[in-house]
Design a protein around this motif. Structure first.
Motif, PDB file in Angstrom:
ATOM      1  N   CYS A 165       0.830  -1.209   0.000  1.00  0.00           N
ATOM      2  CA  CYS A 165       0.000   0.000   0.000  1.00  0.00           C
ATOM      3  C   CYS A 165       0.862   1.256   0.000  1.00  0.00           C
ATOM      4  CB  CYS A 165      -0.941   0.003   1.206  1.00  0.00           C
ATOM      5  SG  CYS A 165      -2.210  -1.284   1.136  1.00  0.00           S
TER       6      CYS A 165
ATOM      7  N   GLN B  18      -7.392   1.171  -7.437  1.00  0.00           N
ATOM      8  CA  GLN B  18      -7.291   1.362  -5.993  1.00  0.00           C
ATOM      9  C   GLN B  18      -5.839   1.267  -5.555  1.00  0.00           C
ATOM     10  OE1 GLN B  18     -10.387   1.045  -6.911  1.00  0.00           O
ATOM     11  NE2 GLN B  18     -11.089   2.463  -5.352  1.00  0.00           N
TER      12      GLN B  18
ATOM     13  N   SER C 245      -9.136  -6.520   0.733  1.00  0.00           N
ATOM     14  CA  SER C 245      -8.479  -6.432  -0.573  1.00  0.00           C
ATOM     15  C   SER C 245      -6.970  -6.283  -0.423  1.00  0.00           C
ATOM     16  CB  SER C 245      -9.051  -5.255  -1.365  1.00  0.00           C
ATOM     17  OG  SER C 245     -10.433  -5.441  -1.606  1.00  0.00           O
ATOM     18  N   SER C 246      -6.540  -5.513   0.576  1.00  0.00           N
ATOM     19  CA  SER C 246      -5.102  -5.333   0.817  1.00  0.00           C
ATOM     20  C   SER C 246      -4.474  -6.657   1.254  1.00  0.00           C
ATOM     21  CB  SER C 246      -4.878  -4.271   1.890  1.00  0.00           C
ATOM     22  OG  SER C 246      -5.413  -3.032   1.481  1.00  0.00           O
TER      23      SER C 246
ATOM     24  N   ASP D  17     -11.504  -2.548   1.824  1.00  0.00           N
ATOM     25  CA  ASP D  17     -10.107  -2.389   1.424  1.00  0.00           C
ATOM     26  C   ASP D  17      -9.171  -3.202   2.306  1.00  0.00           C
ATOM     27  OD1 ASP D  17     -11.057  -0.670  -0.459  1.00  0.00           O
ATOM     28  OD2 ASP D  17     -10.188   1.143   0.410  1.00  0.00           O
TER      29      ASP D  17
END
Length: 216
Positions: free
Chosen positions: A28, A142, A176-177, A173
């Motif tokens: 990220c 994203q 998803s991360s 998220d």
């Protein structure tokens, strides 16, 4: 003093969880540090649609980011890439319709409805860029996805890769991360072993769920 098997397993699981968390954070952070500058083409990665064929919030956020990029002159051409999500649900053409409705001219939009995953989109966009002799690409997705997308484009020969993202956060998220860690690892391994690896549509979480549920 001997450790019990359960104690060893617990320590291994805790270590794995910590490493996984750190990897997700690193991915990220790296995504947020991708440079932003004028590009010849911006690639907008697809996502799910509503039942009525309009973009869901995640995809809408990506498209809004693309519209802003176009309006500011940083993205002269928008390359929308995705696939068929079900009967009557063509994500790429839905993306095109959204951009047209928000003032992007038709001749500034390129539609790729065969982008079944990140690598497929990278391959198709690379061919478009080579055909039009352009080298600077902007990736729009994203934040947790941009590093893997950047890797895919680098392996396809893109010379200059920029990135931008919706400035929003959703609870989903976090999942998803977490999911992005094995996805990035698989991409890194496959493309290191074979830079010409073909796109493969594989959804690991759905596969695991099917194993546990006994579905076929």
């Amino acid at each position: 003093m001997h450790l019990r098997p359960k104690s060893i397993l617990l320590k291994l699981l805790i270590t794995l969880a910590i490493v996984w968390l750190l990897a997700a954070i690193l991915i990220c952070v790296r995504s947020l540090s991708i440079p932003y500058d004028k590009a010849d083409v911006a690639v907008v990665f697809g996502n799910a649609l509503e039942d009525n064929g309009t973009p869901k919030p995640i995809l809408m956020a990506r498209l809004d980011t693309a519209v802003q990029c176009y309006r500011t002159g940083y993205c002269s051409t928008l390359f929308v890439s995705s696939s068929i999500d079900g009967p009557g649900l063509n994500e790429a053409t839905a993306m095109e319709a959204y951009l047209l409705a928000h003032g992007v001219p038709a001749n500034r939009i390129v539609v790729d409805d065969q982008g079944i995953n990140t690598l497929a989109t990278a391959r198709h966009a690379a061919r478009y860029m080579q055909a039009h002799q352009v080298s600077r690409v902007m990736l729009i997705s994203q934040y947790y996805h941009l590093v893997r997308a950047q890797l895919a484009f680098a392996r396809t020969g893109a010379q200059t890769v920029y990135g931008t993202l919706p400035r929003s956060f959703r609870v989903r998220d976090l999942y998803s991360s977490w999911r992005e860690v094995p996805a990035f690892a698989v991409y890194s391994l496959r493309l290191s072993l074979d830079p010409d690896a073909k796109p493969v549509l594989f959804r690991p979480m759905l596969f695991l769920f099917s194993l546990f549920s006994g579905s076929h």
